[in-house]
Design a protein around this motif. Sequence first.
Motif, PDB file in Angstrom:
ATOM      1  N   ALA A  88      56.974  56.083  -1.594  1.00  0.00           N
ATOM      2  CA  ALA A  88      57.701  55.348  -2.625  1.00  0.00           C
ATOM      3  C   ALA A  88      59.201  55.368  -2.355  1.00  0.00           C
ATOM      4  CB  ALA A  88      57.399  55.948  -3.992  1.00  0.00           C
ATOM      5  N   GLU A  89      59.711  56.531  -1.928  1.00  0.00           N
ATOM      6  CA  GLU A  89      61.134  56.597  -1.578  1.00  0.00           C
ATOM      7  C   GLU A  89      61.462  55.575  -0.492  1.00  0.00           C
ATOM      8  OE1 GLU A  89      62.226  60.488  -0.450  1.00  0.00           O
ATOM      9  OE2 GLU A  89      61.767  61.405  -2.387  1.00  0.00           O
ATOM     10  N   LYS A  90      60.638  55.559   0.541  1.00  0.00           N
ATOM     11  CA  LYS A  90      60.884  54.614   1.645  1.00  0.00           C
ATOM     12  C   LYS A  90      60.797  53.173   1.156  1.00  0.00           C
ATOM     13  CE  LYS A  90      59.312  53.562   6.347  1.00  0.00           C
ATOM     14  NZ  LYS A  90      59.254  52.106   6.112  1.00  0.00           N
ATOM     15  N   ARG A  91      59.827  52.911   0.283  1.00  0.00           N
ATOM     16  CA  ARG A  91      59.683  51.542  -0.248  1.00  0.00           C
ATOM     17  C   ARG A  91      60.904  51.158  -1.087  1.00  0.00           C
ATOM     18  NH1 ARG A  91      55.699  48.043  -2.402  1.00  0.00           N
ATOM     19  NH2 ARG A  91      56.740  46.001  -2.395  1.00  0.00           N
TER      20      ARG A  91
ATOM     21  N   THR B 255      67.382  50.303 -14.294  1.00  0.00           N
ATOM     22  CA  THR B 255      66.258  50.774 -13.475  1.00  0.00           C
ATOM     23  C   THR B 255      66.492  52.166 -12.938  1.00  0.00           C
ATOM     24  OG1 THR B 255      65.908  48.471 -12.833  1.00  0.00           O
ATOM     25  CG2 THR B 255      64.748  50.163 -11.575  1.00  0.00           C
ATOM     26  N   LEU B 256      67.701  52.445 -12.428  1.00  0.00           N
ATOM     27  CA  LEU B 256      67.962  53.736 -11.798  1.00  0.00           C
ATOM     28  C   LEU B 256      68.371  54.809 -12.785  1.00  0.00           C
ATOM     29  CD1 LEU B 256      69.933  52.658  -8.596  1.00  0.00           C
ATOM     30  CD2 LEU B 256      67.505  53.042  -8.872  1.00  0.00           C
ATOM     31  N   ASP B 257      68.464  54.449 -14.052  1.00  0.00           N
ATOM     32  CA  ASP B 257      68.997  55.398 -15.032  1.00  0.00           C
ATOM     33  C   ASP B 257      68.142  56.654 -15.134  1.00  0.00           C
ATOM     34  OD1 ASP B 257      70.891  56.120 -16.997  1.00  0.00           O
ATOM     35  OD2 ASP B 257      69.439  55.618 -18.566  1.00  0.00           O
TER      36      ASP B 257
ATOM     37  N   LEU C 158      68.103  61.587  -5.816  1.00  0.00           N
ATOM     38  CA  LEU C 158      67.508  60.363  -5.291  1.00  0.00           C
ATOM     39  C   LEU C 158      68.466  59.186  -5.452  1.00  0.00           C
ATOM     40  CD1 LEU C 158      65.101  58.892  -4.078  1.00  0.00           C
ATOM     41  CD2 LEU C 158      64.209  58.570  -6.397  1.00  0.00           C
ATOM     42  N   LYS C 159      69.148  59.138  -6.596  1.00  0.00           N
ATOM     43  CA  LYS C 159      70.104  58.045  -6.781  1.00  0.00           C
ATOM     44  C   LYS C 159      71.181  58.075  -5.707  1.00  0.00           C
ATOM     45  CE  LYS C 159      70.992  58.668 -11.241  1.00  0.00           C
ATOM     46  NZ  LYS C 159      71.546  58.404 -12.589  1.00  0.00           N
ATOM     47  N   ARG C 160      71.658  59.254  -5.368  1.00  0.00           N
ATOM     48  CA  ARG C 160      72.669  59.348  -4.311  1.00  0.00           C
ATOM     49  C   ARG C 160      72.125  58.812  -2.989  1.00  0.00           C
ATOM     50  NH1 ARG C 160      73.926  64.360  -6.812  1.00  0.00           N
ATOM     51  NH2 ARG C 160      72.597  65.460  -5.317  1.00  0.00           N
ATOM     52  N   PHE C 161      70.876  59.162  -2.694  1.00  0.00           N
ATOM     53  CA  PHE C 161      70.286  58.660  -1.456  1.00  0.00           C
ATOM     54  C   PHE C 161      70.147  57.138  -1.497  1.00  0.00           C
ATOM     55  CE2 PHE C 161      68.569  63.041  -0.738  1.00  0.00           C
ATOM     56  CZ  PHE C 161      69.162  63.227   0.497  1.00  0.00           C
TER      57      PHE C 161
ATOM     58  N   ALA D 160      81.457  61.004  -3.909  1.00  0.00           N
ATOM     59  CA  ALA D 160      82.263  60.972  -2.693  1.00  0.00           C
ATOM     60  C   ALA D 160      81.436  60.588  -1.478  1.00  0.00           C
ATOM     61  CB  ALA D 160      82.930  62.339  -2.474  1.00  0.00           C
ATOM     62  N   ASN D 161      80.188  61.017  -1.429  1.00  0.00           N
ATOM     63  CA  ASN D 161      79.339  60.690  -0.271  1.00  0.00           C
ATOM     64  C   ASN D 161      79.104  59.194  -0.159  1.00  0.00           C
ATOM     65  OD1 ASN D 161      79.011  63.384   0.480  1.00  0.00           O
ATOM     66  ND2 ASN D 161      77.324  63.655  -0.976  1.00  0.00           N
ATOM     67  N   VAL D 162      78.928  58.537  -1.296  1.00  0.00           N
ATOM     68  CA  VAL D 162      78.700  57.092  -1.272  1.00  0.00           C
ATOM     69  C   VAL D 162      79.965  56.350  -0.877  1.00  0.00           C
ATOM     70  CG1 VAL D 162      77.980  55.113  -2.667  1.00  0.00           C
ATOM     71  CG2 VAL D 162      76.882  57.334  -2.999  1.00  0.00           C
TER      72      VAL D 162
END
Length: 813
Positions: free
Chosen positions: A607-610, A661-663, A669-672, A722-724
């Motif tokens: 699911a992460e990959k999708r 959706t991402l809330d 996971l959101k950072r990724f 900061a990573n993003v």
Amino acid sequence: MTVVADLGMAIDDLDQLGPLLKSLIKAGRQEKYLDQLAAYIAKQDAEIERLCNFHYQEFIQSVDQLLKVRTETLDLKATLTQLSAEFNTQVKSSVDKKRDLIHRRQMLVHLENTIEAISQCQSVLDLALRAKSLYETRKYYSALRCIDTIRAQLLPLMSFEFAKYMSDGLPKLQLAIRTAVHADLRDWFVAVREQQRKVGHVALDKAKQRIEQRRQRQHQRPASGVTTSMAAALNHLEGLEGFGQHDDQQQQQQQERFLLQDNDQVHVDFRPLYQAIHIDTVLGTLPELVADFEEQRRLQANLFLSLSSSSRLATNGLASADDLPQLTNLLNDVAGFFLIESTIASTTVQFRSRAAVDTLWDQTLAMLYNLVHASLLTLTDPPTYLAIQHLLVPFLETLHPCGYSTTRVAELLTSLFERYCDLLKQACSETCHELVDEDSYAAMVAKDANEYDRIRRTLRIAAIDGPASQAKGGWPRTLAFSAMVPGVCEQVEKYICEYYAFASGIAAHHAVGKADLDDVLRRAVDNLLVRYVHQPLRTLVEGQGTGAGAGGNLAQILQAYLNLDAFAMVSAEVERDLASKRYPLLHFCGRITLQATESFVTAKQSAEKRIYDMFNRKISEFIELAEYDFMPTGTGSSANKVPSPYLRDLVNFLTGVLYSTLDNLPNELKRFIYFEAFDHLANGMMDLILNPSVRRINMAFVDHFAGDVEFLERFVNGLGDANVQDTFVVLRQTINLLRAENPAEYLDATIAHRRYNRLKKANVVALMEKLNNAAGLFAHKTDKNRRKGYETVIAALKKELAERSGPPSPMRG
């Protein structure tokens, strides 16, 4: 002398005398031998004479004493003669007196015999009256003993007429006693038939209590093992061993002990049966009683062996739960009947035929087996199966200790269990399939604390809130998963509980054992989770098939990811739940592992990959809408330029996804997702200007492109990660280099490491060539220094790249 001495020494050995004399004659020494022999004889005569002279005085004294004895003997003989004459006179007088005494004694014996005969007749008459009294007071055994006594006492009186008359009447009294006893036995048959259902009811209730107590002990002491001992039979049905070997007083005492037992619920009096056995044993008619008893019990057994034609069990079998009372009554009848049979067998000696009882038992089990087994094809209500098990297990545990073979009952329980498991699994799988198939893939909302606590108890995991709800708090509260997750968990927990509700009752009687029962449940739960939960979610996240899975949108995939994450945690809790509920003796087996746990984790990774793929594909769609003019006219600051339309639409899309959706996604996971999405956007924008189809760009385009990058940087900086923010560094460094006053500074290693460390030299060459081409055509004279800088950098970088790539291939050269 020597020869004589030799002869004297060897005189005792006659065998040697002959050879000795022969040797003397041959030697011519016989004369000398005779002289020596004569001398030896003379010597011995002298010795004899000396001895006689030595004992002569004693011999004279002995002769004198013998003469005195003779004189006294003669005197004694005269005295004996006198005494004999006196004795003869006295004996004659005594003989006369004895004859008179014998005559008188004969007269006395005749008188005593007459008196004894009269006394015996009187005693027999008294015994006859006592026997009649005992019969009338129902003391039959004492009456029979009295009859035996009468018969024994009549033997010496058979010369009297009344004795013959009484002897003829004794068999009639015995027959009357046997008739009375058998009448009581017939009444006992009726009473037992009426009481056997209550006996069975009490017995099965006590078995249920023992089963419940055993279950409670298992929960209180899970590591102590399972107690499998059972009570032998109802203690209120214990009998009297050797009843026929005691008199009435002993029998009465034993019967009182029997009747004073715990009979507050049911009272079974076996005295009529024991009395009949005893009386018929005494009368020698026991075989007739045995045959009659077996026939009566067979007829009573036929009352439940052949069900009434009006009975619903006979016509419809166990069609529904409404038929359970009839099955309960039937089992009570059977249990009561065979408990009474067991009591009779254990309290009598060689009376009840075990073969006859076993035949009735086998017929009864066949009837029960056919009745219940035939209902398996039509009965589809799992609670009814559980109710049947609650009837059969106490029935089995009540009668098995009594020596009855319960293999068919155990087989029936196994068949019930298999059918019950199939129905449970079917119902659970259908419900789970419906929950998953009809799920809205929207985050579940807990309206208040009660609903929230109920869901948390169902899932038994700590983290059920979404990140937004954790930060906001209060009610209503958005949870991390959709409604399918607690719904499936409730169904699985219900399935486990209902499974053990049945399995715990048959664990001691299962053909394979407790370990197999636990393993069957583990495999079934694993199959439910994998087939009806994991596979549909995996189909959705992987976009397989033609159904909902193939058309799953981003919101559905994100919610599916959260559901998979919740199911992975729930599956681990199910493993612990199965380990805690398995049978105590198996706690040493270690933890239980479900394949579903790993399957959920794997599907979660898919699911992460999708999600990444969907975001990247969506961003690629926006990038494809980009319409850059790479050679625009005019100049201007990027601050005065509006961002490109495709970026405005992209940012609006990302903003909507971010706050909707991402809330609910975990921050990690959101950072990724952010990093992957913006990195893909940055690479796509770089690919736009690196595309070989774009041969020239000018500074006006660079300024416009810089405005787009600044627009994206402002948006990313607003996320506070900061990573993003680092995802657009390459674009920023590229723009800075292209807009630099002195592009040749890139060749300074110190400056390049500090300002342009993320740039690839091949890309720098390509972009500077595109910009230099444009500068050559349209640049003003003031841009000549910058153009020369581009040329210097291009030449230096091409040389460096050529040196790195090595000499050209011989085939190309």
